[in-house]
Design a protein around this motif. Structure first.
Motif, PDB file in Angstrom:
ATOM      1  N   LEU A  80       9.524  10.895 -10.474  1.00  0.00           N
ATOM      2  CA  LEU A  80      10.556  10.124 -11.148  1.00  0.00           C
ATOM      3  C   LEU A  80       9.909   8.939 -11.855  1.00  0.00           C
ATOM      4  N   GLY A  81      10.611   8.321 -12.748  1.00  0.00           N
ATOM      5  CA  GLY A  81      10.052   7.219 -13.529  1.00  0.00           C
ATOM      6  C   GLY A  81       9.787   5.946 -12.751  1.00  0.00           C
ATOM      7  N   ASP A  82      10.265   5.848 -11.528  1.00  0.00           N
ATOM      8  CA  ASP A  82      10.099   4.616 -10.764  1.00  0.00           C
ATOM      9  C   ASP A  82       9.049   4.721  -9.658  1.00  0.00           C
ATOM     10  N   GLU A 103      15.491  15.128   1.817  1.00  0.00           N
ATOM     11  CA  GLU A 103      16.429  14.069   2.198  1.00  0.00           C
ATOM     12  C   GLU A 103      16.658  13.072   1.071  1.00  0.00           C
ATOM     13  N   GLY A 104      15.832  13.124   0.026  1.00  0.00           N
ATOM     14  CA  GLY A 104      15.972  12.217  -1.111  1.00  0.00           C
ATOM     15  C   GLY A 104      14.621  11.765  -1.610  1.00  0.00           C
ATOM     16  N   PRO A 105      14.581  11.163  -2.802  1.00  0.00           N
ATOM     17  CA  PRO A 105      13.319  10.720  -3.398  1.00  0.00           C
ATOM     18  C   PRO A 105      12.601   9.670  -2.554  1.00  0.00           C
ATOM     19  N   LEU A 106      11.267   9.751  -2.564  1.00  0.00           N
ATOM     20  CA  LEU A 106      10.429   8.822  -1.806  1.00  0.00           C
ATOM     21  C   LEU A 106       9.171   8.494  -2.590  1.00  0.00           C
ATOM     22  N   THR A 107       8.602   7.315  -2.346  1.00  0.00           N
ATOM     23  CA  THR A 107       7.284   6.985  -2.897  1.00  0.00           C
ATOM     24  C   THR A 107       6.225   7.626  -1.999  1.00  0.00           C
ATOM     25  N   ARG A 108       4.990   7.626  -2.460  1.00  0.00           N
ATOM     26  CA  ARG A 108       3.931   8.207  -1.630  1.00  0.00           C
ATOM     27  C   ARG A 108       3.722   7.390  -0.363  1.00  0.00           C
ATOM     28  N   HIS A 109       3.949   6.073  -0.430  1.00  0.00           N
ATOM     29  CA  HIS A 109       3.845   5.229   0.765  1.00  0.00           C
ATOM     30  C   HIS A 109       4.943   5.588   1.765  1.00  0.00           C
ATOM     31  N   GLU A 110       6.150   5.790   1.264  1.00  0.00           N
ATOM     32  CA  GLU A 110       7.254   6.174   2.145  1.00  0.00           C
ATOM     33  C   GLU A 110       7.009   7.550   2.765  1.00  0.00           C
ATOM     34  N   LEU A 111       6.451   8.461   1.964  1.00  0.00           N
ATOM     35  CA  LEU A 111       6.119   9.787   2.504  1.00  0.00           C
ATOM     36  C   LEU A 111       5.094   9.670   3.619  1.00  0.00           C
ATOM     37  N   ALA A 112       4.061   8.872   3.391  1.00  0.00           N
ATOM     38  CA  ALA A 112       3.034   8.688   4.416  1.00  0.00           C
ATOM     39  C   ALA A 112       3.657   8.147   5.704  1.00  0.00           C
ATOM     40  N   ASP A 113       4.559   7.181   5.565  1.00  0.00           N
ATOM     41  CA  ASP A 113       5.234   6.629   6.747  1.00  0.00           C
ATOM     42  C   ASP A 113       6.042   7.707   7.462  1.00  0.00           C
ATOM     43  N   ARG A 114       6.808   8.486   6.710  1.00  0.00           N
ATOM     44  CA  ARG A 114       7.640   9.541   7.312  1.00  0.00           C
ATOM     45  C   ARG A 114       6.807  10.591   8.026  1.00  0.00           C
ATOM     46  N   LEU A 115       5.600  10.840   7.495  1.00  0.00           N
ATOM     47  CA  LEU A 115       4.731  11.860   8.075  1.00  0.00           C
ATOM     48  C   LEU A 115       3.838  11.301   9.177  1.00  0.00           C
ATOM     49  N   GLY A 116       3.990  10.012   9.457  1.00  0.00           N
ATOM     50  CA  GLY A 116       3.201   9.398  10.513  1.00  0.00           C
ATOM     51  C   GLY A 116       1.754   9.152  10.127  1.00  0.00           C
ATOM     52  N   LEU A 117       1.514   8.961   8.836  1.00  0.00           N
ATOM     53  CA  LEU A 117       0.155   8.746   8.333  1.00  0.00           C
ATOM     54  C   LEU A 117      -0.040   7.284   7.983  1.00  0.00           C
ATOM     55  N   LEU A 145       0.858  15.908  -3.393  1.00  0.00           N
ATOM     56  CA  LEU A 145       1.925  15.747  -4.385  1.00  0.00           C
ATOM     57  C   LEU A 145       1.492  16.311  -5.739  1.00  0.00           C
ATOM     58  N   ALA A 146       0.236  16.072  -6.117  1.00  0.00           N
ATOM     59  CA  ALA A 146      -0.260  16.600  -7.389  1.00  0.00           C
ATOM     60  C   ALA A 146      -0.225  18.128  -7.381  1.00  0.00           C
ATOM     61  N   ILE A 164       5.950  17.657   3.339  1.00  0.00           N
ATOM     62  CA  ILE A 164       6.310  16.800   2.206  1.00  0.00           C
ATOM     63  C   ILE A 164       7.615  17.285   1.583  1.00  0.00           C
ATOM     64  N   VAL A 165       7.712  18.582   1.362  1.00  0.00           N
ATOM     65  CA  VAL A 165       8.927  19.144   0.765  1.00  0.00           C
ATOM     66  C   VAL A 165      10.130  18.863   1.662  1.00  0.00           C
TER      67      VAL A 165
END
Length: 108
Positions: A99-101, A61-75, A87-88, A55-56
């Protein structure tokens, strides 16, 4: 874009999922201890914890949502709970920030 209420709820979900994971590890340890007292084989371990390093690395590479992280990690979407829990944990230890978004980023 997520509303403040959605972000608050997602944050609380992530906190509760991390707590559930912590309690699960305690229960697993207690079950193993009980099995040892009874002279039984220890129970099979629970699913492995998500690697926080991945995750780190992704957030480097830049900010990501949890959905984007899951995609990047192949989940898949079925593992969003694990992403949120990790993340917590990382947030509590100061290794990521929200981040606020709805995106997550490395501190700084």
């Amino acid at each position: 874009m997520e509303s403040a209420a959605e972000r608050e709820i997602e944050g609380r979900i992530a906190e509760l999922e991390a707590e559930r994971e912590r309690i699960g590890r305690q229960v697993e340890a207690l079950r193993a201890g009980l099995a040892a007292l009874r002279g039984e084989d220890p129970p099979a371990p629970a699913r492995p914890r998500m690697k926080t390093a991945a995750i780190v690395e992704s957030l480097a590479e830049g900010p990501l949502t949890r959905h984007e992280l899951a995609d990047r990690l192949g989940l898949g979407d079925g593992q969003l709970d694990a992403v949120s829990s990790s993340l917590a944990h990382l947030r509590r230890t100061g290794r990521v920030r929200r981040l606020g978004d709805g995106r997550w980023a490395l501190p700084g």
